[in-house]
Design an enzyme around this catalytic site. Structure first.
Site, PDB file in Angstrom:
ATOM      1  N   LYS A  65      51.464  37.317  46.795  1.00 34.41           N
ATOM      2  CA  LYS A  65      51.686  35.878  46.585  1.00 34.41           C
ATOM      3  C   LYS A  65      53.145  35.539  46.291  1.00 34.41           C
ATOM      4  O   LYS A  65      53.615  34.476  46.702  1.00 34.41           O
ATOM      5  CB  LYS A  65      50.795  35.361  45.456  1.00 34.41           C
ATOM      6  CG  LYS A  65      49.336  35.269  45.861  1.00 34.41           C
ATOM      7  CD  LYS A  65      48.484  34.713  44.741  1.00 34.41           C
ATOM      8  CE  LYS A  65      47.020  34.694  45.173  1.00 34.41           C
ATOM      9  NZ  LYS A  65      46.148  34.142  44.133  1.00 34.41           N
ATOM     10  N   ASN A  86      49.537  30.765  47.530  1.00 30.44           N
ATOM     11  CA  ASN A  86      48.351  31.354  48.155  1.00 30.44           C
ATOM     12  C   ASN A  86      48.102  30.737  49.525  1.00 30.44           C
ATOM     13  O   ASN A  86      47.159  31.105  50.205  1.00 30.44           O
ATOM     14  CB  ASN A  86      47.106  31.169  47.267  1.00 30.44           C
ATOM     15  CG  ASN A  86      46.602  29.748  47.299  1.00 30.44           C
ATOM     16  OD1 ASN A  86      47.366  28.812  47.529  1.00 30.44           O
ATOM     17  ND2 ASN A  86      45.322  29.564  47.092  1.00 30.44           N
ATOM     18  N   GLY A 126      45.349  36.073  29.139  1.00 36.14           N
ATOM     19  CA  GLY A 126      46.199  36.631  30.190  1.00 36.14           C
ATOM     20  C   GLY A 126      47.372  35.720  30.474  1.00 36.14           C
ATOM     21  O   GLY A 126      47.275  34.493  30.303  1.00 36.14           O
ATOM     22  N   GLY A 129      50.247  36.389  36.909  1.00 42.27           N
ATOM     23  CA  GLY A 129      50.335  35.453  38.033  1.00 42.27           C
ATOM     24  C   GLY A 129      49.145  34.507  38.102  1.00 42.27           C
ATOM     25  O   GLY A 129      49.299  33.330  38.445  1.00 42.27           O
ATOM     26  N   ASN A 149      47.973  36.634  25.129  1.00 47.82           N
ATOM     27  CA  ASN A 149      48.276  37.789  25.982  1.00 47.82           C
ATOM     28  C   ASN A 149      48.623  39.004  25.144  1.00 47.82           C
ATOM     29  O   ASN A 149      49.168  38.890  24.044  1.00 47.82           O
ATOM     30  CB  ASN A 149      49.452  37.457  26.905  1.00 47.82           C
ATOM     31  CG  ASN A 149      49.508  38.385  28.102  1.00 47.82           C
ATOM     32  OD1 ASN A 149      48.474  38.679  28.699  1.00 47.82           O
ATOM     33  ND2 ASN A 149      50.695  38.869  28.443  1.00 47.82           N
ATOM     34  N   LYS A 154      55.306  37.358  27.257  1.00 49.08           N
ATOM     35  CA  LYS A 154      54.995  36.733  28.557  1.00 49.08           C
ATOM     36  C   LYS A 154      54.270  35.400  28.356  1.00 49.08           C
ATOM     37  O   LYS A 154      54.508  34.428  29.073  1.00 49.08           O
ATOM     38  CB  LYS A 154      54.159  37.678  29.422  1.00 49.08           C
ATOM     39  CG  LYS A 154      55.020  38.749  30.082  1.00 49.08           C
ATOM     40  CD  LYS A 154      54.187  39.851  30.709  1.00 49.08           C
ATOM     41  CE  LYS A 154      53.407  39.423  31.936  1.00 49.08           C
ATOM     42  NZ  LYS A 154      52.598  40.567  32.473  1.00 49.08           N
ATOM     43  N   GLY A 238      34.244  33.219  38.885  1.00 49.54           N
ATOM     44  CA  GLY A 238      35.242  32.481  39.661  1.00 49.54           C
ATOM     45  C   GLY A 238      34.894  32.234  41.115  1.00 49.54           C
ATOM     46  O   GLY A 238      35.778  31.893  41.908  1.00 49.54           O
TER      47      GLY A 238
HETATM   48  P1  ATR Z   1      47.425  38.650  38.023  1.00 50.09           P
HETATM   49  O1  ATR Z   1      48.341  38.302  39.131  1.00 50.09           O
HETATM   50  O2  ATR Z   1      46.010  38.933  38.455  1.00 50.09           O
HETATM   51  O3  ATR Z   1      47.498  37.695  36.886  1.00 50.09           O
HETATM   52  P2  ATR Z   1      49.096  40.433  36.530  1.00 50.09           P
HETATM   53  O4  ATR Z   1      50.238  39.523  36.776  1.00 50.09           O
HETATM   54  O5  ATR Z   1      49.303  41.905  36.664  1.00 50.09           O
HETATM   55  O6  ATR Z   1      47.905  40.104  37.501  1.00 50.09           O
HETATM   56  O7  ATR Z   1      48.484  40.084  35.070  1.00 50.09           O
HETATM   57  C1  ATR Z   1      47.437  40.832  34.523  1.00 50.09           C
HETATM   58  C2  ATR Z   1      47.056  40.233  33.159  1.00 50.09           C
HETATM   59  O8  ATR Z   1      46.009  41.028  32.575  1.00 50.09           O
HETATM   60  C3  ATR Z   1      48.200  40.243  32.159  1.00 50.09           C
HETATM   61  O9  ATR Z   1      48.076  39.134  31.288  1.00 50.09           O
HETATM   62  C4  ATR Z   1      47.955  41.548  31.412  1.00 50.09           C
HETATM   63  O10 ATR Z   1      48.512  41.593  30.120  1.00 50.09           O
HETATM   64  P3  ATR Z   1      50.029  42.110  29.913  1.00 50.09           P
HETATM   65  O11 ATR Z   1      50.918  40.976  30.319  1.00 50.09           O
HETATM   66  O12 ATR Z   1      50.123  42.427  28.473  1.00 50.09           O
HETATM   67  O13 ATR Z   1      50.187  43.307  30.816  1.00 50.09           O
HETATM   68  C5  ATR Z   1      46.457  41.530  31.322  1.00 50.09           C
HETATM   69  N1  ATR Z   1      45.972  42.906  31.081  1.00 50.09           N
HETATM   70  C6  ATR Z   1      45.920  43.917  31.980  1.00 50.09           C
HETATM   71  N2  ATR Z   1      45.440  45.039  31.387  1.00 50.09           N
HETATM   72  C7  ATR Z   1      45.207  44.720  30.088  1.00 50.09           C
HETATM   73  C8  ATR Z   1      44.680  45.441  28.950  1.00 50.09           C
HETATM   74  N3  ATR Z   1      44.317  46.725  29.040  1.00 50.09           N
HETATM   75  N4  ATR Z   1      44.556  44.780  27.776  1.00 50.09           N
HETATM   76  C9  ATR Z   1      44.920  43.486  27.655  1.00 50.09           C
HETATM   77  N5  ATR Z   1      45.411  42.744  28.697  1.00 50.09           N
HETATM   78  C10 ATR Z   1      45.548  43.348  29.896  1.00 50.09           C
END
Ligand code: ATR
Length: 269
Positions: A65, A86, A126, A129, A149, A154, A238
Site C-alpha cells: 500500500k 488501497n 494498534g 498502517g 499501541n 507510534k 472485518g
Molecule cells: P498493518 O499495516 O496491518 O497495520 P503494521 O503496520 O505492521 O501492520 O502494524 C501492526 C500492528 O500490530 C502494530 O500496531 C503492532 O504494534 P507495534 O507498533 O508495537 O509493533 C501491532 N502488533 C503486532 N504484534 C504485536 C504484539 N505481539 N503485541 C502487541 N501488538 C502487536
C-alpha cells in the site's frame, strides 16, 4: 473490456475478484477483475506494466500500500492522510490517482451495524498502517478516539498528526485504564498469528461493541472469539469493511455505488 485487479503478496486468498464480479453483475457493468501476485522486488515495474497495457485501475493490499502510493501523481485527501493507498485509478490524462477507501469501508460498515453514534468514545488497538488508513474518516464521523499501541511512540505520532481533525489521544497498550468504550476496534496484526490482543479483559467486557478489522472464513477471529467468551453482545469481524472498501473503489472507477448489504448479509462468500 475494462481491466482491473488486486495486487498483493500473498493474494490467492483474496475475495476481491468475487466481490467485484458480484458488483459488476449487480450494476450491469462489463469489466474484468483479477488477482495479481506482486513481486517483492519488481512490484513497481509490474504495476507500471499493468497500466501500460491499458488497465483502468486496481486495488492494492498488503504489503504494497505504501509502495503503490509512491507511484501516483494525484492524491485524494484520505490517501494523503493515510500515507498509503488501497486504490489506484488511471485518469484520462495518463496520471495515476491514488485513493484510500479503507476508512470509508469501515465507516460504512459501522453505519450498517448502527454502531456509529456521534461523540462516542472509541478505542483503537494498534498504530500501524491499518489504523492510519481509517483515522480521518472516523474523526470526520465525530468519534473521540484513543489509540493504544505496544510501541506507544507510534500511537503518539499518529495522535499528533491527526489532532487537527478531531479528538484523539494515545496510550500504551498495557496502560489503558478500565473504562467504558462504545466501540473497541482491533487494528493490530495479532490475529494473523492466531493471537488476541494483550489488554485487560475488563475493558472488553465493559464495551458496547467490538469490531475486528480482520476476518476469518467461517470461524471467529481470535479477538472476536475472546470478546464472545467475555459476553460482549455486539461483535463483528472485518468482512463488511472489506466489502465496503471494495464498493467505494468500484464507485470511484465506475461512477455507481453497488449495494453492499445484500452481499454482506447473504453470506454468499
Ligand atoms: P498493518 O499495516 O496491518 O497495520 P503494521 O503496520 O505492521 O501492520 O502494524 C501492526 C500492528 O500490530 C502494530 O500496531 C503492532 O504494534 P507495534 O507498533 O508495537 O509493533 C501491532 N502488533 C503486532 N504484534 C504485536 C504484539 N505481539 N503485541 C502487541 N501488538 C502487536
Amino acid at each position: 473490456m475494462d481491466k482491473y485487479a488486486v495486487w498483493g503478496n500473498p493474494i490467492a486468498q483474496s475475495k476481491s475478484p468475487q466481490i467485484h464480479q458480484i458488483f459488476a453483475q449487480q450494476t450491469g457493468q462489463d469489466l474484468q477483475y483479477v488477482a495479481m501476485l506482486g513481486d517483492e522486488v519488481k512490484f513497481e515495474q509490474q504495476l507500471l506494466d499493468f497500466f501500460a497495457q491499458g488497465a483502468k485501475g486496481c486495488n492494492i493490499t498488503s504489503p504494497f500500500k505504501q509502495r503503490a502510493y509512491q507511484l501516483a501523481q494525484v492524491y485524494s485527501k484520505r490517501a494523503l492522510t493515510a500515507g498509503a493507498c488501497n486504490t489506484l485509478k488511471m485518469l484520462d490524462n495518463g496520471d495515476l490517482y491514488a485513493d484510500n477507501t479503507d476508512g470509508a469501508g469501515l465507516v460504512s460498515d459501522l453505519q450498517r451495524l448502527t454502531w456509529l453514534k456521534p461523540n462516542q468514545s472509541i478505542l483503537i488497538l494498534g498504530a500501524g498502517g491499518a489504523t492510519q488508513g481509517v483515522l480521518l474518516p472516523l474523526l470526520q464521523a465525530k468519534q473521540n478516539i484513543i489509540i493504544a499501541n505496544r510501541t506507544v511512540s507510534k500511537a503518539q505520532q499518529l495522535a499528533g498528526k491527526f489532532r487537527q481533525y478531531g479528538n484523539i489521544s494515545a496510550v500504551q497498550l498495557d496502560e489503558i485504564s478500565v473504562q467504558h468504550f462504545a466501540l473497541i476496534i482491533n487494528a493490530t496484526s495479532l490475529g494473523l498469528k492466531g493471537q488476541t490482543v494483550p489488554i485487560n479483559p475488563e475493558i472488553l467486557r465493559l464495551a458496547d461493541a467490538v469490531y475486528d478489522m480482520q476476518y476469518a472464513k467461517r470461524s471467529d477471529t481470535p479477538f472476536i472469539a475472546w470478546a464472545k467468551s467475555l459476553g460482549v453482545q455486539n461483535i463483528s469481524d472485518g468482512f463488511g469493511m472489506l466489502v465496503g472498501q471494495a464498493a467505494h473503489s468500484f464507485a470511484l472507477w465506475r461512477g455507481v455505488m453497488p449495494d453492499v448489504t445484500s452481499l454482506i448479509e447473504q453470506g454468499i462468500l
